[in-house]
Design a protein around this motif. Structure first.
Motif, mmCIF file in Angstrom:
data_model
loop_
_atom_site.group_PDB
_atom_site.id
_atom_site.type_symbol
_atom_site.label_atom_id
_atom_site.label_comp_id
_atom_site.label_asym_id
_atom_site.label_seq_id
_atom_site.Cartn_x
_atom_site.Cartn_y
_atom_site.Cartn_z
ATOM 1 N N THR A 142 35.936 19.505 89.739
ATOM 2 C CA THR A 142 36.936 19.580 90.798
ATOM 3 C C THR A 142 38.129 20.437 90.402
ATOM 4 O OG1 THR A 142 36.266 17.331 91.341
ATOM 5 C CG2 THR A 142 38.210 18.180 92.436
ATOM 6 N N VAL A 143 38.729 20.118 89.249
ATOM 7 C CA VAL A 143 39.958 20.820 88.878
ATOM 8 C C VAL A 143 39.740 22.323 88.690
ATOM 9 C CG1 VAL A 143 41.759 21.018 87.120
ATOM 10 C CG2 VAL A 143 41.100 18.776 87.969
ATOM 11 N N PRO A 144 38.744 22.741 87.909
ATOM 12 C CA PRO A 144 38.583 24.196 87.733
ATOM 13 C C PRO A 144 38.280 24.927 89.038
ATOM 14 C CG PRO A 144 37.169 22.985 86.208
ATOM 15 C CD PRO A 144 37.793 21.978 87.093
ATOM 16 N N LEU A 145 37.439 24.329 89.888
ATOM 17 C CA LEU A 145 37.087 25.033 91.113
ATOM 18 C C LEU A 145 38.213 24.984 92.142
ATOM 19 C CD1 LEU A 145 33.327 24.179 91.446
ATOM 20 C CD2 LEU A 145 34.363 26.401 91.081
ATOM 21 N N LEU A 146 39.082 24.006 91.985
ATOM 22 C CA LEU A 146 40.180 23.875 92.935
ATOM 23 C C LEU A 146 41.431 24.606 92.436
ATOM 24 C CD1 LEU A 146 40.157 22.311 95.607
ATOM 25 C CD2 LEU A 146 41.343 20.449 94.464
ATOM 26 N N ALA A 147 41.359 25.153 91.209
ATOM 27 C CA ALA A 147 42.556 25.726 90.589
ATOM 28 C C ALA A 147 43.307 26.715 91.486
ATOM 29 C CB ALA A 147 42.192 26.366 89.254
ATOM 30 N N PRO A 148 42.621 27.623 92.177
ATOM 31 C CA PRO A 148 43.387 28.547 93.020
ATOM 32 C C PRO A 148 44.179 27.824 94.111
ATOM 33 C CG PRO A 148 41.148 29.328 92.734
ATOM 34 C CD PRO A 148 41.191 27.950 92.165
ATOM 35 N N VAL A 149 43.592 26.757 94.660
ATOM 36 C CA VAL A 149 44.281 26.004 95.704
ATOM 37 C C VAL A 149 45.446 25.212 95.117
ATOM 38 C CG1 VAL A 149 44.000 24.317 97.548
ATOM 39 C CG2 VAL A 149 42.129 25.853 96.983
ATOM 40 N N ILE A 150 45.221 24.636 93.929
ATOM 41 C CA ILE A 150 46.303 23.907 93.262
ATOM 42 C C ILE A 150 47.462 24.862 93.003
ATOM 43 C CG2 ILE A 150 46.960 22.653 91.170
ATOM 44 C CD1 ILE A 150 44.049 21.710 90.947
ATOM 45 N N PHE A 151 47.129 26.036 92.534
ATOM 46 C CA PHE A 151 48.144 27.041 92.242
ATOM 47 C C PHE A 151 48.925 27.413 93.499
ATOM 48 C CE2 PHE A 151 49.159 31.621 92.012
ATOM 49 C CZ PHE A 151 50.148 31.544 91.050
ATOM 50 N N PHE A 152 48.193 27.670 94.578
ATOM 51 C CA PHE A 152 48.814 28.027 95.857
ATOM 52 C C PHE A 152 49.784 26.929 96.298
ATOM 53 C CE2 PHE A 152 48.743 27.933 100.507
ATOM 54 C CZ PHE A 152 49.097 29.232 100.795
ATOM 55 N N ASN A 153 49.313 25.686 96.277
ATOM 56 C CA ASN A 153 50.161 24.565 96.681
ATOM 57 C C ASN A 153 51.372 24.429 95.771
ATOM 58 O OD1 ASN A 153 49.169 23.409 99.014
ATOM 59 N ND2 ASN A 153 47.597 22.244 97.945
#
Lengths: 301, 297
Positions: free
Chosen positions: B204-215
């Protein structure tokens, strides 16, 4: 050998597989129940303050504090009437002012931002990329940096204490978020439509008006809804530009409620607070699909 | 020449409202505020050039400037991660094709859409009153709550909770991001008997990293700029003891209560630079933890 013989399981493996499936299903059910409990508890915490505010708007003042209960011992509907007239100017004026400012702002935002978006998404012209980059940069600039020079500009134009500083900028496509949202939408529309219309001799304006606009109603509506909500809630703009109580918008009026002697009248204050967010809640209930899609699409606010 | 003119006419005609606005209300004011930040200006008399005095005063003598910086910084550093963690947790609970997802999504987003309203700020003041709802709830557990709004040790928490309450938009963006993660990865991990924690950190975390970064970037910028809540809850002044002196509240007071427009412009520029700096840091560090799928290497 046929497929049937390969997949034909022995009794024991079938039993194992079924047991495994059942255990998995049971685990999934239990997880789903836990998830629902978590979600219901969270949603309750989320909306409790709002419900509490509504309940308090109907309670007698002495029942509001230290009281978690939501049901008023007696319904004080007159809190609404008292709040409406608690300030030297009645809330009729404030709601009217807010309505005027908001409606004109929505119209201005939708027209001017869709113009800019149409230019960026569908027309070719020299310097387009530079302008586009600059437009995206304005997304990042904090409003507080431009606030003071804008104030001085409007002061020199003699616009302070009028609604012009709140409305005119909305006609100048200042909200980059809306421009961006519409560009994203316009780009999805097939280019062939424009080309066919151009061959038929349509002007760019005709294409915008007769093709792009009607096909982009969801994007227009999303921008209009956000524009409505943000303008209705806007506090800093009116705080800076409006000094005369009869010109106040609803948020400013609410603020004078807490800083004047109205502070002791909690019931009426909550009653007016509820009325002030009622239009937003109504818009949200009616248009929540568009709002949620707009957020997911553009990722702002 | 005529051809050039005709080719660009339509584009610039449609762009003209934005162009006027850009020069008059964006780039013009930005340059003007840079100029004003080097002056002493009270609106009544013309600006008086004083060089970098505003900035020197700010850094060397102005205790309230440092206080405002500290308050804002504390708020950003605490509220943004808490809000994002909460948003991600709820988004994950909603992700598994749950029933009534539309309802939950709407309820969770509702506070965010009311976020900037004065009504909510007023409500918050009452919730955190000494005899308000929060302390009543704590009382149920036998905890004597503090004077949230009068005690400078606790006042900032009222605004942090308010920020967390408005976790709706990062949650929606997380939800969209979670949807984009291929389910096969989780199924493969399950075959390997990976624990939920392992799955979370390895998939979850690695694949979501771009979204986490954006948020993260978005919420950080928003948090630096927040104004209305702090203004209303602190009674417009940053009270008690400047513990709610958000940078924007300080800036507003300098500009419009004391008419120190030159100094306030300098403050605005500092805010701009801080936001730019933090955004830049986020982008620089992101290359170590954010990997985009279509990126090589």
């Amino acid at each position: 050998m046929t497929a049937a013989t390969i997949s034909a399981p022995t009794g024991t493996t079938a039993e194992i597989a079924r047991a495994y499936r059942e255990a998995k299903a049971k685990r999934a059910r239990r997880a789903a129940i836990l998830r629902h409990i978590f979600l219901i508890a969270t949603s309750f915490i989320m909306v409790y303050p709002l419900i509490w505010m509504f309940a308090s708007s109907l309670k007698p003042d002495n029942q509001i504090f230290g009281n978690l209960g939501l049901w008023p011992s007696e319904f004080q509907w007159q809190n609404y009437w008292r709040g409406w007239n608690a300030l030297p100017v009645s809330f009729t004026t404030f709601f009217w002012n807010s309505t005027v400012v908001t409606v004109l702002s929505v119209i201005g935002n939708v027209i001017s931002c869709s113009f800019a978006a149409y230019a960026f998404a569908r027309l070719e012209f020299t310097g387009k990329n530079i302008w586009f980059a600059l437009m995206m940069m304005t997304l990042m600039i904090p409003y507080h940096v431009v606030l003071i020079p804008q104030y001085i500009l409007f002061l020199n134009l003699g616009w302070v204490n009028t609604y012009l500083p709140l409305i005119v900028p909305k006609f100048l496509a200042g909200e980059a978020f809306f421009v961006f949202l519409m560009i994203q939408f316009f780009r999805q529309l097939p280019r062939e439509l424009d080309e066919a219309a151009m061959i038929d001799g349509c002007s760019p304006f005709k294409i915008y008006w007769a093709i792009i606009m009607p096909l982009s109603m969801p994007a227009m509506a999303t921008a209009a809804i956000f524009s409505f909500i943000w303008t209705w809630e806007d506090f800093l703009g009116p705080l800076v530009y409006l000094n005369d109580m009869k010109d106040y918008t609803v948020p400013l009026a609410l603020r004078s409620f807490i800083s004047s002697d109205g502070a002791s009248q909690y019931g009426p204050m909550f009653a007016m607070s509820i009325l002030s967010i009622l239009p937003i809640i109504l818009f949200f209930v009616i248009f929540q699909r568009l709002i949620i899609r707009g957020i997911a699409m553009s990722g702002l606010k | 020449m005529l051809k050039f003119f005709r080719r660009n006419l339509a584009g610039y005609a449609f762009l003209s409202p934005w162009l006027i606005g850009f020069f008059l209300l964006a780039i013009g004011p930005i340059l003007a505020s840079l100029y004003l930040s080097f002056t002493k200006y009270n609106v009544v008399r013309p600006p008086q050039w004083i060089g970098i005095d505003n900035y020197v005063y700010m850094v060397e003598y102005d205790q309230r400037f440092w206080k405002a910086l500290q308050v804002t910084f504390n708020f950003v550093v605490v509220s943004v991660p808490l809000k994002l963690i909460f948003a991600l947790g709820v988004a994950m609970a909603l992700d598994k094709g749950i029933r009534a997802i539309g309802w939950y999504r709407a309820l969770f987003y509702l506070p965010s859409i009311l976020g900037g309203s004065i009504a909510v700020a007023i409500l918050w003041r009452q919730l955190f009153n000494y005899d308000g709802v929060i302390n009543s709830v704590l009382g149920l557990f036998g905890i004597a709550g503090p004077y949230w709004l009068a005690d400078p040790n606790y006042s900032l928490w009222t605004l942090i909770v308010l920020a967390m309450w408005q976790f709706g938009s990062p949650m929606l963006i997380f939800l969209a991001g979670l949807r984009a993660i291929p389910q096969e990865l989780y199924e493969a991990a399950e075959i390997d008997a990976a624990s939920p924690v392992k799955k979370f950190f390895a998939i979850t975390v690695p694949l979501l990293a771009p979204v986490i970064f954006f948020n993260l970037v978005l919420q950080m910028i928003e948090a630096f700029k927040s104004f209305s809540g702090a203004f209303i809850i602190s009674g417009g002044s940053g009270a008690p003891l400047d513990s709610l002196l958000f940078f924007t509240v300080y800036l507003y007071n300098e500009a419009f209560s004391f008419l120190r427009m030159g100094y306030a412009s300098a403050l605005a520029w500092v805010l701009l630079l801080i936001i730019a700096l933090f955004t830049a840091i986020a982008f620089w560090t992101s290359k170590y933890w954010v990997h985009y799928e279509n990126e090589r290497g």
